[in-house]
Design a protein around this motif. Structure first.
Motif, short mmCIF file in Angstrom:
data_model
loop_
_atom_site.label_atom_id
_atom_site.label_comp_id
_atom_site.label_asym_id
_atom_site.label_seq_id
_atom_site.Cartn_x
_atom_site.Cartn_y
_atom_site.Cartn_z
N UNK A 176 -18.33 -49.01 27.40
CA UNK A 176 -18.57 -50.44 27.20
C UNK A 176 -19.68 -50.96 28.10
N UNK A 177 -19.68 -50.53 29.35
CA UNK A 177 -20.67 -51.01 30.31
C UNK A 177 -22.01 -50.27 30.20
N UNK A 178 -22.00 -49.12 29.53
CA UNK A 178 -23.21 -48.34 29.39
C UNK A 178 -23.66 -47.71 30.69
N UNK A 179 -22.69 -47.26 31.50
CA UNK A 179 -22.98 -46.63 32.79
C UNK A 179 -22.29 -45.27 32.85
N UNK A 180 -22.62 -44.50 33.87
CA UNK A 180 -21.96 -43.20 34.04
C UNK A 180 -20.52 -43.40 34.51
N UNK A 181 -19.72 -42.35 34.35
CA UNK A 181 -18.33 -42.42 34.77
C UNK A 181 -18.21 -42.72 36.27
N UNK A 182 -18.99 -42.04 37.15
CA UNK A 182 -18.89 -42.36 38.58
C UNK A 182 -19.24 -43.81 38.89
N UNK A 183 -20.21 -44.37 38.17
CA UNK A 183 -20.58 -45.77 38.40
C UNK A 183 -19.45 -46.68 37.96
N UNK A 184 -18.85 -46.40 36.79
CA UNK A 184 -17.71 -47.20 36.32
C UNK A 184 -16.56 -47.13 37.31
N UNK A 204 -16.31 -39.20 47.92
CA UNK A 204 -16.23 -37.83 48.39
C UNK A 204 -15.30 -36.99 47.52
N UNK A 205 -14.44 -37.61 46.71
CA UNK A 205 -13.54 -36.84 45.86
C UNK A 205 -14.08 -36.71 44.45
N UNK A 206 -15.23 -37.29 44.15
CA UNK A 206 -15.79 -37.21 42.81
C UNK A 206 -16.16 -35.77 42.50
N UNK A 207 -16.07 -35.40 41.21
CA UNK A 207 -16.42 -34.04 40.84
C UNK A 207 -17.92 -33.91 40.76
N UNK A 208 -18.43 -32.88 41.41
CA UNK A 208 -19.86 -32.61 41.38
C UNK A 208 -20.62 -33.39 42.43
#
Length: 139
Positions: free
Chosen positions: A73-81, A105-109
């Protein structure tokens, strides 16, 4: 609301423009009949959200908590959301013990973690110094 006396969308200020302290609601009035109530009324935490934060909350709730739907919906990446939602939780005092930096720090990648840290700096919820320290820890 009854009688069609709904506000034109103006939101009351949250902080005093003179000293910066939190404003309190002390008077309520009915535009239909002129009745007024005076006292000290509890503040609504959700009323202090800006339009973008309210949109994020509405999208999150309507998607039943699915951050992938928020991302679309926001048109952003998952980490940004995820970072924006974490920032919203922090602002509402609902983040618990998890600090915004912990989510990064716990985000994947590594690139996702970097993007999330930078999004938090951009949103003003993470200092550049702390961000630099977090980015230095990433591989």
């Amino acid at each position: 609301m009854t009688g069609g006396h709904r506000s034109a969308g103006h939101r009351p200020p949250v902080d005093c423009p003179v000293c910066g302290d939190e404003l309190v609601t002390s008077r309520l009035g009915c535009p239909g009949c002129g009745t007024e109530l005076s006292g000290h009324f509890a503040r609504c935490d959700y009323c202090a959200l800006d339009a973008k934060e309210l949109e994020l909350l509405q999208v999150f709730l309507s998607s039943r908590g699915n951050l992938r739907e928020v991302e679309k919906h926001l048109g952003v990446s998952y980490p940004t959301a995820r970072a924006r939602f974490t920032d919203l939780l922090v602002k509402l005092g609902l983040a618990g013990d998890e600090a915004p930096a912990d989510a990064a720090t716990s985000a994947t990648g590594t690139s996702d973690a970097r993007e999330q840290v930078l999004a938090q700096v951009s949103a003003g919820t993470l200092s550049p110094e702390k961000a630099a320290a977090l980015l230095a820890q990433l591989p």
